[in-house]
Structure formats: structure tokens, C-alpha cells
Design a protein around this motif. Structure first.
Motif, PDB file in Angstrom:
ATOM      1  N   ASP A  88       0.811  -1.225   0.000  1.00 15.86           N
ATOM      2  CA  ASP A  88       0.000   0.000   0.000  1.00 15.86           C
ATOM      3  C   ASP A  88       0.844   1.275   0.000  1.00 15.86           C
ATOM      4  OD1 ASP A  88       0.990  -0.216   2.542  1.00 15.86           O
ATOM      5  OD2 ASP A  88      -0.897   0.221   3.568  1.00 15.86           O
ATOM      6  N   ARG A  89       2.152   1.130  -0.296  1.00 17.38           N
ATOM      7  CA  ARG A  89       3.030   2.299  -0.359  1.00 17.38           C
ATOM      8  C   ARG A  89       3.804   2.339  -1.689  1.00 17.38           C
ATOM      9  NH1 ARG A  89       0.478   3.004   3.718  1.00 17.38           N
ATOM     10  NH2 ARG A  89       1.223   3.915   5.673  1.00 17.38           N
ATOM     11  N   THR A  90       3.270   1.685  -2.701  1.00 21.37           N
ATOM     12  CA  THR A  90       3.934   1.703  -4.005  1.00 21.37           C
ATOM     13  C   THR A  90       3.616   3.004  -4.742  1.00 21.37           C
ATOM     14  OG1 THR A  90       2.070   0.537  -5.032  1.00 21.37           O
ATOM     15  CG2 THR A  90       3.880  -0.810  -4.171  1.00 21.37           C
ATOM     16  N   ARG A  91       4.340   3.218  -5.854  1.00 22.41           N
ATOM     17  CA  ARG A  91       4.167   4.397  -6.713  1.00 22.41           C
ATOM     18  C   ARG A  91       4.479   5.700  -5.978  1.00 22.41           C
ATOM     19  NH1 ARG A  91       1.803   2.753 -11.413  1.00 22.41           N
ATOM     20  NH2 ARG A  91       0.703   0.739 -11.371  1.00 22.41           N
ATOM     21  N   ARG A  92       5.423   5.644  -5.063  1.00 24.49           N
ATOM     22  CA  ARG A  92       5.839   6.853  -4.346  1.00 24.49           C
ATOM     23  C   ARG A  92       7.325   7.130  -4.541  1.00 24.49           C
ATOM     24  NH1 ARG A  92       2.376   7.753   0.646  1.00 24.49           N
ATOM     25  NH2 ARG A  92       0.503   6.502   0.317  1.00 24.49           N
ATOM     26  N   GLY A  93       8.006   6.288  -5.358  1.00 27.50           N
ATOM     27  CA  GLY A  93       9.429   6.470  -5.612  1.00 27.50           C
ATOM     28  C   GLY A  93      10.335   5.641  -4.731  1.00 27.50           C
ATOM     29  N   ALA A  94       9.755   4.880  -3.784  1.00 23.94           N
ATOM     30  CA  ALA A  94      10.585   4.100  -2.861  1.00 23.94           C
ATOM     31  C   ALA A  94      11.344   3.002  -3.595  1.00 23.94           C
ATOM     32  CB  ALA A  94       9.713   3.494  -1.764  1.00 23.94           C
ATOM     33  N   GLY A  95      10.647   2.274  -4.479  1.00 26.05           N
ATOM     34  CA  GLY A  95      11.300   1.206  -5.213  1.00 26.05           C
ATOM     35  C   GLY A  95      12.406   1.733  -6.101  1.00 26.05           C
ATOM     36  N   ALA A  96      12.155   2.847  -6.799  1.00 27.73           N
ATOM     37  CA  ALA A  96      13.163   3.434  -7.680  1.00 27.73           C
ATOM     38  C   ALA A  96      14.403   3.852  -6.892  1.00 27.73           C
ATOM     39  CB  ALA A  96      12.571   4.628  -8.424  1.00 27.73           C
ATOM     40  N   LEU A  97      14.207   4.405  -5.694  1.00 23.62           N
ATOM     41  CA  LEU A  97      15.335   4.823  -4.867  1.00 23.62           C
ATOM     42  C   LEU A  97      16.143   3.612  -4.408  1.00 23.62           C
ATOM     43  CD1 LEU A  97      16.929   6.993  -3.394  1.00 23.62           C
ATOM     44  CD2 LEU A  97      15.227   6.914  -1.556  1.00 23.62           C
ATOM     45  N   LEU A  98      15.460   2.540  -4.045  1.00 27.21           N
ATOM     46  CA  LEU A  98      16.158   1.326  -3.633  1.00 27.21           C
ATOM     47  C   LEU A  98      16.944   0.730  -4.796  1.00 27.21           C
ATOM     48  CD1 LEU A  98      13.404  -0.341  -1.426  1.00 27.21           C
ATOM     49  CD2 LEU A  98      15.665   0.387  -0.623  1.00 27.21           C
ATOM     50  N   VAL A  99      16.346   0.688  -5.977  1.00 26.48           N
ATOM     51  CA  VAL A  99      17.049   0.152  -7.142  1.00 26.48           C
ATOM     52  C   VAL A  99      18.293   0.981  -7.432  1.00 26.48           C
ATOM     53  CG1 VAL A  99      16.916  -0.200  -9.636  1.00 26.48           C
ATOM     54  CG2 VAL A  99      15.020  -0.914  -8.186  1.00 26.48           C
ATOM     55  N   ARG A 100      18.164   2.275  -7.442  1.00 29.57           N
ATOM     56  CA  ARG A 100      19.306   3.143  -7.743  1.00 29.57           C
ATOM     57  C   ARG A 100      20.433   2.956  -6.729  1.00 29.57           C
ATOM     58  NH1 ARG A 100      16.594   7.321  -8.219  1.00 29.57           N
ATOM     59  NH2 ARG A 100      16.952   8.437  -6.255  1.00 29.57           N
ATOM     60  N   THR A 101      20.074   2.877  -5.455  1.00 30.86           N
ATOM     61  CA  THR A 101      21.087   2.692  -4.412  1.00 30.86           C
ATOM     62  C   THR A 101      21.755   1.332  -4.543  1.00 30.86           C
ATOM     63  OG1 THR A 101      19.780   4.090  -2.920  1.00 30.86           O
ATOM     64  CG2 THR A 101      21.492   2.712  -1.923  1.00 30.86           C
ATOM     65  N   ALA A 102      20.970   0.300  -4.808  1.00 33.20           N
ATOM     66  CA  ALA A 102      21.517  -1.050  -4.955  1.00 33.20           C
ATOM     67  C   ALA A 102      22.435  -1.139  -6.158  1.00 33.20           C
ATOM     68  CB  ALA A 102      20.378  -2.047  -5.077  1.00 33.20           C
ATOM     69  N   GLU A 103      22.003  -0.570  -7.277  1.00 29.99           N
ATOM     70  CA  GLU A 103      22.833  -0.629  -8.486  1.00 29.99           C
ATOM     71  C   GLU A 103      24.146   0.117  -8.298  1.00 29.99           C
ATOM     72  OE1 GLU A 103      19.434  -1.123 -11.977  1.00 29.99           O
ATOM     73  OE2 GLU A 103      20.291   0.863 -11.566  1.00 29.99           O
ATOM     74  N   GLU A 104      24.107   1.254  -7.636  1.00 28.01           N
ATOM     75  CA  GLU A 104      25.336   2.007  -7.388  1.00 28.01           C
ATOM     76  C   GLU A 104      26.303   1.184  -6.530  1.00 28.01           C
ATOM     77  OE1 GLU A 104      23.953   5.600  -5.630  1.00 28.01           O
ATOM     78  OE2 GLU A 104      23.344   6.515  -7.547  1.00 28.01           O
TER      79      GLU A 104
END
Length: 310
Positions: A88-104
Motif C-alpha cells: 500500500d506504499r507503491t508508486r511513491r518512488g521508494a522502489g526506484a530509490l532502492l534500485v538506484r542505491t543497490a545498483e550504485e
């Protein structure tokens, strides 16, 4: 709305419990206990560069990631990131931030090919595709109700075969390590694994807080471990999970894995566990057939997505 990503604080019980709760909400087919989460963070091999991440929205934890290199693969440069956000907390940018941090993190340590398990749902698949990932293999989560009393009857081991629990190997678990290493290397996967570090296996696997040595069953042929079914249990929730079932190459086709798993399931049922969980690669027909024979039903699916960086 402010998003912040940080490492899980392993010495903060509240932090760890929040991580476990978020994982359970997103992926209830796996046992996420605080002790198991801490164990993995502390005891994963240093070469894996393993991290557990939390993303917060205005101070509230809403998403998680586990990130590592495939340090035990013969092919260098492979990284893995598994991202789960509270439904119930999707589409807020959380997943994108986690992906970016993990990839870096992964690329900083030499990763050139990234793998991520993604729930087999349109929104999740689209999320991965927009970030340059393409679908690879699929896997299923399976569930069995142990309260129904419908397990197939226990089979009598054939001549020359005996069943023993992992607890009986407490003085020398190396034969189980060797069996685990062989069967793991043969599992269907797009990331090859070669387990060779016995001491690390002891810390990561043999001392795992969920490992139930009494319910982990081993089939021996003339005294040699030939097949096994590894049980993880959480007495608090009365849940049981098959973490691994496999047979040595020399003994396949004789029903030994089914024999070991049957004994483990019957012990679990007798001990009062109410739910059995497991997972199978979608291409692993023999194991899927065994689990169907036991009465397991598919309760969820994931797809592994891959991104080439070079």
C-alpha cells in the motif's frame, strides 16, 4: 513527502522487526524472522558485499532491499538485488530509490550483470522493464496445509537405505556440506554456484537460526548421504519451509529425495506445524511433480529479471 534510504541497523531490534514485517507483507510465502534477517546480514561471506536496505517515507519504513554479489559463482561480475515495497506504499518512488542505491553499490564493486526476482504481476514486471531489465526464468511459491491430514503415507526405505536426521551429524556435518554443494550446483538457475568454503557454510547454513536439524532428513545408501530435505521452522508461527531438497548425481532416479522429504513432512506434522512452504524453479519438473504428489499448491510466482551493464 521525503524519502530516505539507509542500511538496516542490525543492533536495533525495532529496525529489524520493521524489515521483517515489510518483507512479510510483500512476500508472505517466505519466513521472515528478525533472527534470520540478522543472521544473513552478519554471516554472509564478506566477498558478497551484502547489504540490507530500508527506505523511509517521512520516517516510516516502507520498503526493503537485499543486495549482494554472487561471490560463489565461477562467473565474476554478477550482482543481485531484490526489492520489495509495502503493497500500500507503491508508486511513491521508494522502489526506484532502492534500485538506484543497490545498483550504485553493486557497480562500485565490479558488477556488470544484475539479477532481480520480481513478483509476477503486471505492475512489478513493468517497473523492472522500465529500468532496463528483461525477463528470464520463473519460479513458483508452493503451500501445503499440514492440518488437513492428507500427507501420503510414510514409505519404508528400500534395502540398503536408511533415514537419519541432520541432528545425527552434529559431530561432523561435512558430509552434508558436500551433498549440499553438489546438489546446489545442479539446481536450475541463471547464476551458477560453486560452494567450496566449508567454514562459511557452517556459519551461514549449519548455524542458521531457522535450521531444524531434527526435521531435516537425510537418506543414506550403505552409509553414504545420498539425498536430503532441509527444513527451516518458525515455532512461533507454526510454519515449516523446505529450504532445499536434492539428491547426489550417483543416486538419482531412485525416489530418495521424495523419501527424505516425506519423512521430514511427517515429522513436521507430528510436531504441530500447520503450514508447509517451499519454492521451485518453474523449469524443475521433477521437483514440482514431487511437491504436487505431496499436495502442495502454487500460491505465488516470481520472474527473474536481468540487466546487462556492458
Amino acid at each position: 513527502m521525503t524519502l530516505n534510504v539507509r542500511d538496516l541497523r542490525v543492533d536495533d531490534r525495532t529496525d529489524v522487526e520493521a524489515f521483517a514485517r515489510l518483507r512479510h507483507l510483500a512476500l508472505p510465502y517466505i519466513m521472515w524472522t528478525p533472527d534470520a534477517i540478522v543472521h544473513r546480514l552478519v554471516h554472509t561471506h564478506p566477498d558478497a558485499r551484502f547489504r540490507s536496505l530500508l527506505v523511509e517515507e517521512d520516517g516510516e519504513a516502507i520498503g526493503t532491499a537485499q543486495v549482494q554479489l554472487a561471490h560463489d559463482s565461477p562467473e565474476p561480475g554478477q550482482g543481485m538485488l531484490n526489492i520489495y515495497v509495502r503493497p500500500d506504499r507503491t508508486r511513491r518512488g521508494a522502489g526506484a530509490l532502492l534500485v538506484r542505491t543497490a545498483e550504485e553499490h553493486l557497480t562500485a564493486h565490479g558488477a556488470t550483470k544484475l539479477f532481480s526476482w520480481v513478483l509476477d504481476q503486471p505492475a512489478n514486471r513493468s517497473f523492472a522493464e522500465r529500468r532496463g531489465y528483461h525477463a528470464s526464468r520463473a519460479a513458483h511459491f508452493l503451500r501445503l496445509d499440514l492440518t488437513a491430514g492428507t500427507l501420503p503415507p510414510l514409505q519404508t526405505p528400500p534395502p540398503g537405505v536408511e533415514l537419519r536426521s541432520a541432528a545425527e551429524f552434529a559431530d561432523d556435518p561435512r558430509p552434508l556440506f558436500e551433498l549440499d554443494a553438489e546438489t546446489t550446483s545442479d539446481e536450475p538457475s541463471d547464476v551458477d554456484t560453486q560452494m567450496s568454503d566449508y567454514e562459511n557454510w557452517i556459519e551461514e547454513n549449519w548455524k542458521h537460526p531457522l535450521l531444524d536439524r531434527e526435521l531435516t532428513m537425510v537418506a543414506l545408501v550403505e552409509g553414504r548421504p545420498a539425498a536430503f530435505s532441509v527444513a527451516h521452522t518458525d515455532p512461533a508461527s507454526r510454519r515449516y519451509t523446505t529450504a532445499m531438497t536434492g539428491t547426489s548425481r550417483d543416486f538419482r532416479g531412485r525416489g530418495l529425495a521424495k523419501l527424505a522429504k516425506s519423512a521430514s513432512l511427517h515429522r513436521a506434522q507430528a510436531a504441530g506445524f500447520t503450514e508447509a512452504l517451499t519454492g521451485n524453479d518453474a523449469g524443475n519438473g521433477p521437483m514440482l511433480a514431487i511437491n504436487k504428489w505431496f499436495g502442495y499448491e502454487i500460491c505465488g510466482s516470481e520472474v527473474r529479471f536481468v540487466r546487462e551493464l556492458t
